[in-house]
Design an enzyme around this catalytic site. Structure first.
Site, PDB file in Angstrom:
ATOM      1  N   CYS A   1       0.825  -1.222   0.000  1.00 25.14           N
ATOM      2  CA  CYS A   1       0.000   0.000   0.000  1.00 25.14           C
ATOM      3  C   CYS A   1       0.850   1.259   0.000  1.00 25.14           C
ATOM      4  CB  CYS A   1      -0.964  -0.005   1.177  1.00 25.14           C
ATOM      5  SG  CYS A   1      -2.076  -1.415   1.110  1.00 25.14           S
TER       6      CYS A   1
ATOM      7  N   HIS B   1      -9.696   3.248  -1.492  1.00 26.16           N
ATOM      8  CA  HIS B   1      -8.303   2.826  -1.368  1.00 26.16           C
ATOM      9  C   HIS B   1      -7.878   1.967  -2.555  1.00 26.16           C
ATOM     10  CE1 HIS B   1      -4.554   1.612   0.213  1.00 26.16           C
ATOM     11  NE2 HIS B   1      -4.926   0.644   1.013  1.00 26.16           N
TER      12      HIS B   1
END
Ligand SMILES: [Zn+2]
Lengths: 380, 138
Positions: free
Chosen positions: A81, A328
């Site tokens: 991420c 996200h």
């Protein structure tokens, strides 16, 4: 070494685009960032492209096949991420090193729906639900419950973070959702992994974001009026901690990167006017108030209870709506956060504008573990 | 073929031919860090070839947990995913059983012990059974 400036930056509105290709989604943000900088692809000296889902498929080059094949060097980056932040940082380093004056960083991701995390396949039998859970909501619930153990943090306090970020997203037209979620709704939503309910988990979306980074010389040439200065770029991996083998440590890694970032910028947490941090789950955001030094250890619950992290508070956190409501898209997140901070520093954030913002911070963390932090400063 | 011995669910679960199953750790002789599974270099103090093989403790305390209500398809819920600090070093993760999956019933630092049992009936492609470890309140 030259200072580095963000000259153009943009993101697409996050959503679900199953009929488009990854390079096509990335190309859209790349063109938007070029337009924002008033430059063309032919002005770029290198491309740093962050993507996770197709990390072995030359996404950066395929973006150029859609918007202009100049023959420039392309580096494809994958770092969980922290992928987008790492691509941005590679771009920053290339200018710091004196190699280039104008480079492009793009982050893009196309996500499926559903739970993220290891199903624990491999040899033998599945381990999920047998040796605990490797699902992301559970892993971050365990990290949050560690905070509960140490500081008495409650389910309600975790839930309030989700209420806040969803509220913020109502003012962000580029967020996936613009919906208020009152506290009782958050707490009564489907429980995924206690204490994270469905509304306390980040939204899987497709998205892209891009930035044009330039040297000081080039920034002066182009005009500084909307330029944003990169005051710090830090990247850390997880230092050894005793529970590493079973509990990815998002705390030690963030603290290490934060210390480096504050030192680079020569400032402290008290100087930061707004923060976009990695709220992949509501439990995670709570930890990072302390990890980033926004409050003392043990005071994170108070930060949300007393409204210090809301728009209008002492240090607004995730005014974009955060990963919880903006969404996200893994590889895009780290550059989308930079877009958000730059938008405030340029005083272009509309209803969610943090008034008088001069310094902002972005933070992402990828399990495994990689933490990327950037500190950005208004020029004028 | 009548009784076939089950296979271990993870490499660090050892099933001796005679005697009870146990969990195996690797401990650094320089800094006492404890690892699950074989390794030669200590990632804490960087010492090389200083690892000794140890039997991990069968008791410990609950460090943290989450109660899982949604998992992958086919996985029974709810269950407690628990992180346990073992009494003589080492931290392991597993299911905490024989206690209600209710935060009001679960206490941090509560003493737990390791038990061994069949891996919830799961078998691999060849039809082999597996032995797993679990935590339960001590
Ligand atoms: Zn050692």
């Amino acid at each position: 070494m030259s200072d580095v400036y963000v000259m153009g930056v943009d993101m697409i509105k996050f959503g679900r685009f199953p009929d488009r290709s990854v390079p096509n989604i990335g190309a859209e943000a790349a063109l938007m960032a070029l337009d924002d900088a008033g430059l063309g692809i032919q002005d770029m000296q290198a491309l740093y492209c962050g993507n996770l889902g197709q990390a072995n498929a030359m996404v950066g080059q395929r973006i150029l096949q859609e918007i202009g094949q100049t023959g420039m060097p392309v580096v494809n980056v994958a770092n969980a991420c922290a992928t987008g932040a790492t691509a941005f940082r590679e771009a920053w380093m290339s200018i710091k090193a004196g190699m280039y004056d104008v480079v492009l960083a793009v982050g893009v991701e196309q996500m499926g729906k559903g739970l993220l995390g290891g199903a624990g396949g491999g040899d033998g039998i599945p381990k999920e639900g047998l040796l605990g859970s490797g699902t992301m909501p559970c892993v971050f619930a365990e990290a949050g419950m560690e905070h509960t153990k140490e500081h008495g943090t409650t389910f309600e306090q975790f839930a309030k973070i989700s209420v806040k970020n969803h509220h913020h997203s109502t003012m962000n037209p580029k967020a996936m959702y613009q919906i208020e979620t009152p506290l009782n709704e958050v707490m009564n939503a489907e429980m995924i992994s206690y204490p994270n309910t469905k509304l306390m988990c980040s939204v899987n979306v497709d998205g892209s974001a891009a930035a044009v980074l330039v040297s000081e010389k080039k920034a002066k040439e182009l005009g500084m009026s909307r330029a944003v200065k990169v005051r710090a770029s830090a990247l850390a991996s997880d230092p050894f901690t005793d529970r590493d083998l079973v509990m990815p440590d998002v705390n030690a890694c963030t603290r290490l990167a934060a210390k480096d970032a504050y030192e680079q910028a020569g400032i402290g947490p008290e100087d930061v006017n707004l923060v976009e941090l990695h709220d992949c789950f509501a439990t995670a955001e709570m930890l990072h108030y302390e990890n980033l030094g926004l409050c003392k250890d043990g005071e994170a619950g108070k930060m949300i209870d007393e409204g210090h992290v809301e728009l209008g508070g002492k240090v607004p956190v995730n005014v974009s709506g955060g990963l919880l409501s903006k969404g996200h898209p893994l590889g895009a997140t780290g550059i989308a956060n930079i877009y958000e901070i730059c938008t405030h520093l340029r005083e272009e954030a509309g209803a969610r504008q943090v008034e008088g913002a001069r310094i902002g911070m972005t933070h992402v963390i990828g399990l495994g573990t990689a933490c990327g932090i950037h500190i950005l400063e208004k020029v004028n | 073929m009548s009784e076939t011995k089950p296979l271990p669910v993870v490499d660090f679960l050892k099933i001796p031919d005679d005697g009870d199953p146990y969990l195996e750790g690797y401990r650094c002789k320089k800094c006492e860090s404890t690892y699950l599974g074989e390794r030669n270099v200590c990632s804490k103090c960087f010492a090389r070839n200083e690892m000794e093989v140890i039997k991990l403790s069968e008791t410990g305390v609950l460090h943290s947990y989450a109660i899982v209500f949604r998992s992958f398809p086919g996985i029974d819920v709810p269950y407690i995913s628990a992180i346990v600090d073992l009494d003589d070093g080492g931290t392991i993760k597993g299911n905490l059983i024989n206690i209600e999956p209710d935060p009001d019933k679960i206490e941090f630092n509560m003493p737990v012990k390791i038990t061994y049992g069949d891996a919830l009936g799961r078998k691999d492609k060849e039809g082999n059974s597996y032995l797993s470890y679990f935590f339960e309140p001590a």
